[in-house]
Design a protein around this motif. Structure first.
Motif, mmCIF file in Angstrom:
data_model
loop_
_atom_site.group_PDB
_atom_site.id
_atom_site.type_symbol
_atom_site.label_atom_id
_atom_site.label_comp_id
_atom_site.label_asym_id
_atom_site.label_seq_id
_atom_site.Cartn_x
_atom_site.Cartn_y
_atom_site.Cartn_z
ATOM 1 N N ARG A 145 0.831 -1.348 0.063
ATOM 2 C CA ARG A 145 -0.007 0.111 0.225
ATOM 3 C C ARG A 145 0.669 1.290 0.006
ATOM 4 O O ARG A 145 2.100 1.322 0.273
ATOM 5 N N HIS A 146 0.422 2.319 -0.421
ATOM 6 C CA HIS A 146 0.978 3.678 -0.456
ATOM 7 C C HIS A 146 1.029 4.350 0.941
ATOM 8 O O HIS A 146 -0.125 4.178 1.671
ATOM 9 N N VAL A 147 1.924 5.295 1.179
ATOM 10 C CA VAL A 147 2.170 5.763 2.683
ATOM 11 C C VAL A 147 0.908 6.878 2.762
ATOM 12 O O VAL A 147 0.616 7.056 3.967
ATOM 13 N N ASP A 148 0.294 7.245 1.846
ATOM 14 C CA ASP A 148 -1.032 8.117 1.687
ATOM 15 C C ASP A 148 -2.148 7.563 2.386
ATOM 16 O O ASP A 148 -3.081 8.486 2.854
ATOM 17 N N ASN A 149 -2.138 6.296 2.654
ATOM 18 C CA ASN A 149 -3.268 5.849 3.306
ATOM 19 C C ASN A 149 -3.171 6.003 4.787
ATOM 20 O O ASN A 149 -3.906 5.627 5.671
ATOM 21 N N LEU A 181 12.568 4.074 7.084
ATOM 22 C CA LEU A 181 13.770 3.414 7.012
ATOM 23 C C LEU A 181 14.852 4.283 6.344
ATOM 24 O O LEU A 181 14.342 4.994 5.445
ATOM 25 N N LYS A 182 15.812 4.409 6.921
ATOM 26 C CA LYS A 182 17.032 5.249 6.301
ATOM 27 C C LYS A 182 17.851 4.619 5.340
ATOM 28 O O LYS A 182 18.640 3.686 5.569
ATOM 29 N N LEU A 183 17.806 5.141 4.021
ATOM 30 C CA LEU A 183 18.185 4.609 2.957
ATOM 31 C C LEU A 183 19.127 5.388 2.027
ATOM 32 O O LEU A 183 19.835 4.991 0.999
ATOM 33 N N GLU A 184 19.416 6.402 2.804
ATOM 34 C CA GLU A 184 20.190 7.432 1.942
ATOM 35 C C GLU A 184 21.643 6.903 1.518
ATOM 36 O O GLU A 184 22.158 7.126 0.484
ATOM 37 N N GLU A 214 2.756 -4.266 8.462
ATOM 38 C CA GLU A 214 2.833 -4.265 6.825
ATOM 39 C C GLU A 214 3.913 -3.221 6.665
ATOM 40 O O GLU A 214 4.446 -2.585 7.579
ATOM 41 N N VAL A 215 4.249 -3.338 5.348
ATOM 42 C CA VAL A 215 5.420 -2.638 4.852
ATOM 43 C C VAL A 215 4.885 -1.561 3.712
ATOM 44 O O VAL A 215 3.996 -2.202 2.619
ATOM 45 N N VAL A 216 4.761 -0.308 3.806
ATOM 46 C CA VAL A 216 4.365 0.459 2.741
ATOM 47 C C VAL A 216 5.273 1.268 1.916
ATOM 48 O O VAL A 216 6.448 1.508 2.398
ATOM 49 N N MET A 217 4.898 1.992 0.761
ATOM 50 C CA MET A 217 5.849 2.541 0.050
ATOM 51 C C MET A 217 5.635 3.991 -0.194
ATOM 52 O O MET A 217 4.203 4.209 0.050
ATOM 53 N N GLY A 218 6.467 4.960 -0.613
ATOM 54 C CA GLY A 218 6.026 6.274 -0.753
ATOM 55 C C GLY A 218 6.156 6.387 -2.476
ATOM 56 O O GLY A 218 6.145 5.500 -3.142
ATOM 57 N N ASN A 219 6.370 7.725 -2.868
ATOM 58 C CA ASN A 219 6.452 8.093 -4.263
ATOM 59 C C ASN A 219 7.972 7.307 -4.793
ATOM 60 O O ASN A 219 7.895 7.262 -5.960
ATOM 61 N N LYS A 220 8.862 7.516 -3.996
ATOM 62 C CA LYS A 220 10.160 7.050 -4.458
ATOM 63 C C LYS A 220 10.619 5.497 -4.002
ATOM 64 O O LYS A 220 10.020 5.310 -3.026
ATOM 65 N N ASP A 222 13.041 4.975 -2.507
ATOM 66 C CA ASP A 222 13.918 4.718 -1.394
ATOM 67 C C ASP A 222 12.917 5.304 0.227
ATOM 68 O O ASP A 222 13.304 5.736 1.128
ATOM 69 N N ASP A 223 11.788 5.299 -0.417
ATOM 70 C CA ASP A 223 10.564 5.574 0.843
ATOM 71 C C ASP A 223 9.977 4.378 1.142
ATOM 72 O O ASP A 223 9.121 3.889 0.631
ATOM 73 N N VAL A 224 10.689 3.826 2.099
ATOM 74 C CA VAL A 224 10.109 2.432 2.720
ATOM 75 C C VAL A 224 9.601 2.748 4.065
ATOM 76 O O VAL A 224 10.330 3.114 4.741
ATOM 77 N N TYR A 225 8.304 2.279 4.526
ATOM 78 C CA TYR A 225 7.956 2.541 5.931
ATOM 79 C C TYR A 225 7.562 1.371 6.371
ATOM 80 O O TYR A 225 7.040 0.549 5.830
ATOM 81 N N LEU A 226 7.872 1.216 7.748
ATOM 82 C CA LEU A 226 7.195 -0.079 8.406
ATOM 83 C C LEU A 226 6.096 0.353 9.201
ATOM 84 O O LEU A 226 6.220 1.219 10.253
ATOM 85 N N VAL A 227 4.869 -0.195 9.248
ATOM 86 C CA VAL A 227 3.746 -0.095 9.995
ATOM 87 C C VAL A 227 3.766 -0.987 11.237
ATOM 88 O O VAL A 227 3.492 -2.164 10.837
ATOM 89 N N MET A 228 3.826 -0.474 12.537
ATOM 90 C CA MET A 228 3.775 -1.286 13.662
ATOM 91 C C MET A 228 2.694 -0.763 14.604
ATOM 92 O O MET A 228 2.391 0.239 14.505
ATOM 93 N N ASP A 229 2.565 -1.763 15.802
ATOM 94 C CA ASP A 229 1.561 -1.223 16.739
ATOM 95 C C ASP A 229 2.242 0.164 17.198
ATOM 96 O O ASP A 229 3.583 0.097 17.660
ATOM 97 N N PHE A 230 1.227 0.791 17.769
ATOM 98 C CA PHE A 230 1.796 2.099 18.681
ATOM 99 C C PHE A 230 1.834 1.851 20.288
ATOM 100 O O PHE A 230 0.862 1.440 20.513
ATOM 101 N N HIS A 231 2.836 2.070 20.681
ATOM 102 C CA HIS A 231 2.740 2.366 22.293
ATOM 103 C C HIS A 231 3.052 3.798 22.820
ATOM 104 O O HIS A 231 4.098 4.333 22.126
ATOM 105 N N GLU A 232 2.681 3.827 23.825
ATOM 106 C CA GLU A 232 2.715 5.263 24.433
ATOM 107 C C GLU A 232 3.982 5.805 24.906
ATOM 108 O O GLU A 232 4.484 6.982 24.955
#
Length: 510
Positions: A145-149, A181-184, A214-220, A222-232
């Motif tokens: 999925r896209h990160v815009d979700n 993730l840092k991919l630079e 899940e793992v979502v992507m951005g427009n490029k 090297d835009d890779v995001y990990l979606v995890m449960d949130f903890h306070e």
């Protein structure tokens, strides 16, 4: 005979058929054909007028017709049996919710079956003899999925391998943690740290390990995001905000959850290699999760040759500081000991300025190593330059020796014994995660507090940007381990507690 203008038609019977011959009217062979027809009409040499022969031919025809009908009937019975078996398979594979599963394998019917009942009985016997297959629901392959979700709410913090933000899933309204993730600095493509983090998180499904959704992507690319449960909270921020340290029963609850998750990771042949309080997440229900698997990796037995530059400095074991390149889960257990001490004092237990200073603080707490407490430590690369004091105070009895009681005045004897074992200089003397869970410290009074009774705290990550903590960052992958000189650990030379050497100058502290 037909009369025409120029031809004459002569009909002759040959065997069972009739032949029509066209002969010119004035042909000289006309009388001959007329005589031939007359003779053939009386008796043909191709026709067999014997009654017995005709009876045999008729009997053969009847037998042939009976065989054809029997074959057709047999084929019809086989088709009926196949149709009935298909209906039974559809009924057997019907799911409770109405969904039908994949059809069973079609059975080959015997050629000598004489009835549909016998064929169906044989199929039923085979179905009963064959064990049924268990089917489990699972996701389907598809694009990310896209990160815009996700709607990003606020930034939480930046780690060694990514930026973490709080976000909301637009489709469900759930609040999640979004880690970019840092991919630079990855000229060779996708970094292995990110691949290891995704792989280990997908395999480590445990109640005390953060859940990767899940793992979502951005427009490029090297835009890779990990979606995890949130903890306070994370444990480091929580300790900084608390006025008093955790109660003994609360410390046991926290430790049991950390070691429980670590025991599962080790059972799956995964080393975390960066355990520290800022990588332990906690929610307001008293649940603790191990997070940040950027330095985690699989290992084997015997352990392979690994990089020594792992684990944040304050939680790094002495064998790593002395240059060991073959190690196992003992480095994680040393980090557990440092976390245990931090829970007791609300401050990191060993806050070294650099590697040399870190070794100096470790030996100040545990005492210098010797052949009894740490056999074979001289074989480590950086231990060759280590000059131990000629005379030292006698250590307490036991192997490993107990830590100074003055450092932990409110800890019970069982608790001090567990902490001393976790912070043993010799890696072989440290307990495994399973042995740690079975230690008498967790069975004595006060017992571990139930998670439902755990106190709640206001969340810094939920409403505002979290302030940076003064904790060293984890080592970067690919960074070369520095050449260290431990000659002045016990002598106060530059590089120890007395100062830090720079390029052309020496900075004196204090």
């Amino acid at each position: 005979m037909s009369v025409g203008t120029g031809t004459k038609t002569v009909r002759t019977r040959i065997g069972e058929g009739t032949r029509h011959l066209l002969i010119p009217r004035h042909s000289p062979i006309l009388p001959l054909t007329s005589d031939l027809h007359a003779k053939m009409s009386s008796k043909s040499r191709w026709a067999d007028e014997d009654p017995e022969t005709e009876a045999i031919i008729a009997q053969q025809k009847r037998e042939k017709e009976q065989k054809r009908r029997a074959k057709a009937e047999k084929q019809r019975q086989l088709e009926e049996a196949k149709a009935q078996q298909a209906r039974q398979d559809a009924n057997n594979t019907q799911a409770p919710n109405g969904d039908s599963g994949p059809p069973t394998k079609r059975r080959r019917l015997s050629n000598d079956a004489t009835s549909s009942d016998a064929a169906v009985a044989k199929i039923d016997a085979e179905e009963k003899a064959q064990p049924s297959l268990l089917r489990f629901p699972m996701g389907e392959w598809g694009p990310c999925r896209h990160v815009d979700n996700f709607e990003r709410l606020n930034h939480i913090e930046e780690g060694s391998y990514g930026w973490v933000s709080r976000a909301k899933d637009i489709s469900t309204g759930e609040v999640v943690a979004l880690k970019k993730l840092k991919l630079e600095n990855s000229p060779d493509g996708f970094p292995v740290t990110g691949l290891r983090e995704i792989q280990t998180l997908m395999e480590a499904r445990h109640q005390n390990v953060v859940y990767l959704r899940e793992v979502v992507m951005g427009n490029k690319m090297d835009d890779v995001y990990l979606v995890m449960d949130f903890h306070e909270h994370d444990l480091k921020a929580l300790l900084d905000e608390m006025r008093e340290p955790f109660l003994p029963s609360e410390i046991k609850t926290v430790l049991l959850q950390v070691v429980g998750g670590l025991e599962f990771l080790h059972s799956q042949w995964i080393m975390h290699r960066d355990l520290k309080t800022s990588n332990l997440l906690m929610n307001n229900r008293g649940e603790l999760k191990i997070a940040d698997f950027g330095m985690a990796r699989y290992y084997g037995d015997p352990p392979p040759k690994l990089t020594q530059l792992v684990v944040t400095l304050w939680y790094r074991s002495p064998e790593l500081l002395l240059g060991a390149d073959k190690y196992g889960t003992e480095i994680d257990m040393w980090s557990i000991g440092c976390i245990f001490g931090e829970l007791l004092t609300k401050e990191p237990l060993l806050q070294g300025k650099n590697e040399v200073d870190q070794v100096s603080k470790i030996f100040a707490l545990t005492g210098p190593p010797n052949s009894q407490t740490w056999p074979g430590f001289r074989s480590l690369p950086n231990a060759k330059s280590l000059r131990l004091p000629s005379s030292s105070a006698p250590t307490s009895a036991g192997n490993p020796p107990l830590l100074p009681r003055s450092q932990f005045p409110y800890l019970t004897n069982a608790g001090l014994g567990l902490l001393s074992e976790l912070l043993a200089l010799n890696p072989a003397s440290r307990p495994t995660a399973r042995q740690c869970l079975e230690h008498p410290y967790f069975r004595e009074d006060p017992r571990p507090k139930p998670r439902e009774m755990f106190p709640t705290f206001p969340s810094k990550a939920g409403m505002e940007k979290r302030r940076r903590h003064h904790t060293p960052e984890a080592p970067k992958r690919g960074q070369e381990a520095p050449e260290l000189d431990f000659a002045g650990v016990f002598g106060g030379a530059p590089g120890g507690d007395a100062g830090e050497a720079g390029a052309g100058f020496t900075l004196r502290l204090g």
